[in-house]
Design an enzyme around this catalytic site. Structure first.
Site, PDB file in Angstrom:
ATOM      1  N   ASP A   1       1.201  -1.299   0.003  1.00  0.00           N
ATOM      2  CA  ASP A   1      -0.116   0.081  -0.079  1.00  0.00           C
ATOM      3  C   ASP A   1       0.654   1.061   0.085  1.00  0.00           C
ATOM      4  OD1 ASP A   1      -1.253   2.162   0.727  1.00  0.00           O
ATOM      5  OD2 ASP A   1      -3.204   0.708   1.378  1.00  0.00           O
ATOM      6  N   ILE A   2       0.582   2.031  -1.216  1.00  0.00           N
ATOM      7  CA  ILE A   2       1.249   3.554  -1.173  1.00  0.00           C
ATOM      8  C   ILE A   2       1.476   4.060   0.785  1.00  0.00           C
ATOM      9  CG2 ILE A   2      -0.307   4.969  -2.254  1.00  0.00           C
ATOM     10  CD1 ILE A   2       3.731   4.045  -3.440  1.00  0.00           C
TER      11      ILE A   2
ATOM     12  N   HIS B   1      -9.336  -5.781  -2.203  1.00  0.00           N
ATOM     13  CA  HIS B   1      -8.528  -5.598  -1.652  1.00  0.00           C
ATOM     14  C   HIS B   1      -8.620  -5.838  -0.140  1.00  0.00           C
ATOM     15  CE1 HIS B   1      -9.453  -1.552  -1.726  1.00  0.00           C
ATOM     16  NE2 HIS B   1      -8.921  -1.098  -0.790  1.00  0.00           N
TER      17      HIS B   1
ATOM     18  N   HIS C   1      -6.324  -5.646   2.910  1.00  0.00           N
ATOM     19  CA  HIS C   1      -5.521  -5.286   3.836  1.00  0.00           C
ATOM     20  C   HIS C   1      -4.728  -6.230   4.705  1.00  0.00           C
ATOM     21  CE1 HIS C   1      -6.664  -0.772   2.972  1.00  0.00           C
ATOM     22  NE2 HIS C   1      -7.686  -0.893   2.680  1.00  0.00           N
TER      23      HIS C   1
END
Ligand code: 5GP
Length: 132
Positions: free
Chosen positions: A29-30, A93, A95
């Site tokens: 994750d950015i 998505h 996490h």
């Protein structure tokens, strides 16, 4: 139009890739909550996790399990927190967040900043532990 995650999967947008197989793709994750915060995405472009067919949903969880094991080996932490939110990107998505306390998975708190070199190093550490 393709989602941002499809464009990442297709290599049109760069990412710090962790792993992929024929159905799933994992990358950092950015805007991470913790070092090693990883997103696991089905290549199939579906918005809502519970709209996935049973086989893809169970495959996503099993793929996430392998990634969580690798992250935990690479990043010292108590356990890997799992969250599915999906309010920002309409492409399923999961996490995976290394955590030591409840506050580590508070999505409302400011995200961490890492340099490209730090992201690359984290990705390499996790990649070296992945066993698909
Ligand atoms: P959610 O949809 O679960 O609320 O959040 C989407 C997550 O995707 C956020 O944590 C955000 O940082 C991450 N994200 C959004 N765009 C990108 C991107 O272009 N690259 C990466 N690596 N992560 C992204």
């Amino acid at each position: 139009m393709a989602t941002i995650f499809t464009r990442i999967i297709n290599g049109e947008i760069p990412c710090y890739k962790i792993a992929e197989d024929d159905r799933f793709f994992a990358f950092l994750d950015i805007n991470p909550l913790m070092e090693g915060h990883t997103l696991v995405v089905p290549k199939q472009e579906v918005d809502y996790i519970f709209d996935l067919d049973d086989e893809t949903l169970s495959g996503l969880i099993l793929f996430s399990k392998k990634l969580a094991k690798a992250i935990r080996e690479a990043i010292p932490c108590n356990r890997i927190g799992v969250a599915v939110i999906g309010l920002e990107v309409p492409h399923v998505h999961v996490h995976l967040v290394p955590m030591n306390s409840m506050g580590d998975v508070n999505f409302a708190r400011p995200k961490l900043k890492f340099t490209p070199e730090e992201f690359s190093k984290t990705a390499e550490k996790i990649r070296s532990k992945v066993r698909l």
